[in-house]
Motif scaffolding. Sequence first.
Motif, short mmCIF file in Angstrom:
data_model
loop_
_atom_site.label_atom_id
_atom_site.label_comp_id
_atom_site.label_asym_id
_atom_site.label_seq_id
_atom_site.Cartn_x
_atom_site.Cartn_y
_atom_site.Cartn_z
N SER A 87 -4.97 96.48 -76.50
CA SER A 87 -6.21 96.36 -77.21
C SER A 87 -6.71 95.03 -76.84
O SER A 87 -8.10 94.72 -77.37
CB SER A 87 -5.88 96.34 -78.79
OG SER A 87 -5.32 97.50 -79.00
N PRO A 141 -14.16 97.59 -81.81
CA PRO A 141 -13.76 98.61 -82.35
C PRO A 141 -13.76 99.90 -81.65
O PRO A 141 -12.97 100.69 -81.62
CB PRO A 141 -14.29 98.72 -83.64
CG PRO A 141 -14.71 97.26 -84.03
CD PRO A 141 -14.89 96.63 -82.58
N ALA A 194 -11.33 99.85 -78.88
CA ALA A 194 -9.88 100.45 -79.46
C ALA A 194 -9.69 101.58 -79.76
O ALA A 194 -8.77 102.51 -79.64
CB ALA A 194 -9.69 99.51 -80.55
N ARG A 195 -10.84 102.43 -80.41
CA ARG A 195 -10.84 103.84 -80.69
C ARG A 195 -10.56 104.85 -79.35
O ARG A 195 -9.72 105.61 -79.41
CB ARG A 195 -11.73 104.37 -81.58
CG ARG A 195 -11.93 105.69 -81.81
CD ARG A 195 -12.77 106.10 -83.14
NE ARG A 195 -13.79 105.25 -83.26
CZ ARG A 195 -14.97 105.34 -82.76
NH1 ARG A 195 -15.41 106.42 -81.81
NH2 ARG A 195 -16.21 104.28 -83.03
N ARG A 215 -6.94 104.56 -78.12
CA ARG A 215 -6.29 105.40 -79.02
C ARG A 215 -6.37 107.04 -78.55
O ARG A 215 -5.38 107.65 -78.55
CB ARG A 215 -6.56 105.53 -80.54
CG ARG A 215 -5.85 104.08 -81.11
CD ARG A 215 -6.01 104.21 -82.63
NE ARG A 215 -7.53 104.60 -83.34
CZ ARG A 215 -8.25 103.61 -83.59
NH1 ARG A 215 -7.93 102.14 -83.40
NH2 ARG A 215 -9.37 103.89 -84.21
N SER A 226 2.01 95.84 -78.59
CA SER A 226 0.94 95.50 -79.28
C SER A 226 1.11 94.52 -80.48
O SER A 226 2.15 94.40 -81.10
CB SER A 226 0.14 96.55 -79.77
OG SER A 226 -1.01 96.36 -80.22
N VAL A 285 -1.55 94.52 -82.59
CA VAL A 285 -2.57 95.07 -83.43
C VAL A 285 -1.84 96.30 -84.09
O VAL A 285 -1.61 97.43 -83.66
CB VAL A 285 -3.77 95.65 -82.56
CG1 VAL A 285 -4.90 96.23 -83.54
CG2 VAL A 285 -4.40 94.55 -81.89
N GLN A 333 -3.22 100.03 -84.77
CA GLN A 333 -3.24 100.78 -83.64
C GLN A 333 -2.03 101.37 -83.34
O GLN A 333 -1.78 102.75 -83.18
CB GLN A 333 -3.61 99.73 -82.33
CG GLN A 333 -3.88 100.54 -81.02
CD GLN A 333 -5.24 100.47 -80.88
OE1 GLN A 333 -5.85 100.91 -81.79
NE2 GLN A 333 -5.79 100.43 -79.56
N ALA A 379 -1.21 104.01 -85.98
CA ALA A 379 -2.21 105.10 -85.77
C ALA A 379 -1.51 106.23 -84.78
O ALA A 379 -1.99 107.46 -84.86
CB ALA A 379 -3.42 104.79 -85.36
#
Length: 312
Positions: free
Chosen positions: A158, A163, A166-167, A170, A187, A189, A192, A195
């Motif tokens: 990330s 954002p 980052a999405r 994922r 990570s 984050v 992240q 998720a």
Amino acid sequence: MPSIDIAGVTKRYGTDTALEGLDLTVERGEIYGFLGPNGAGKSTTINLVLDFIRPTSGEVRVFDLDAQANALAIRKRTGILPEGVEPYDRLTGRQHVAFAIESKGADDDPDDLIERVGLSADAADKKAGGYSKGMTQRLMLATALVGEPDLLILDEPSTGLDPNGARRMREIIREENDRGATVFFSSHVLGQVEAVCDRIGILRDGHLIAEDTIDGLRDAMPDQTRLRVTLDRVPDDSTAALEAVESIDGVSSVTPEGRTLVVACTDRAKTTVLHTIEEYDVTVEDFTTDESSLEDLFVAYTSDATPAEVAQ
Ligand SMILES: Nc1ncnc2c1ncn2[C@@H]1O[C@H](COP(=O)(O)OP(=O)(O)OP(=O)(O)O)[C@@H](O)[C@H]1O
């Protein structure tokens, strides 16, 4: 057959021990999140898997092959997004991806990969030396995806991503996993990781101190909770109030959100937290308790107390 099997690995740099007796297995087809504070040994572990460095003792196997004897064969089947890598200034993004395709003997279309990571065609025509951090990260992800790797190793994927980036990251991790790839990523984050990961390993001072699903990590700390305390106003000396709450035994973190304090703590510490706050001449209007987030668990697992002590 596991994709990564690390057995009894110790890695020393001179007299410094980066990893000690590490046992870690990543099963084929899983998304494994690798967490740990700075200097815990995450990059060292990744470098051992890729045979960029060698263990002082112990064995690393990837795809059931010895990592040292089969490094090239392993890297050919692996997509790597290293941490903080610099692209070649003079090559365009597209040339980078084309080069990665050629090096791997793959037949991907560079434009498909560029589009998939959300890099514009215009950006792909520009020299990568002028790329922002986020663009560089997208480019490096595109090269990691070349040749439909069986294993994706992403070190801090990330970094530098907004954002949307980052999405997208994922989504790509999930798509790759659906295709059958194993994903191993480190990570900081934690959202992240929470998720996308099937399983999480927490490394601290070169030891794997916890390894489980998020629910499993939670169950191992049944007493750990997240308390949201809403006050009638922000205390006059809010710094002192925060410090007082932070220093309570059983509190692992305190985050102010306006008039609300979010406190990660043990069940037993809850009453002391409320009493301590009220000493700062404010009234507790409301409080709720919630399931601990991965971040709370991470802090609890990596704070000075051992997990067993935290759970008690
Ligand atoms: N080449 C090296 N020479 C000497 N010591 C090293 C070397 N590489 C890593 N170390 C040490 O090994 C330990 C583990 O470092 P490593 O980079 O693996 O941690 P990390 O978990 O990846 O940290 P970060 O989250 O900060 O990237 C640290 O104490 C670090 O100083």
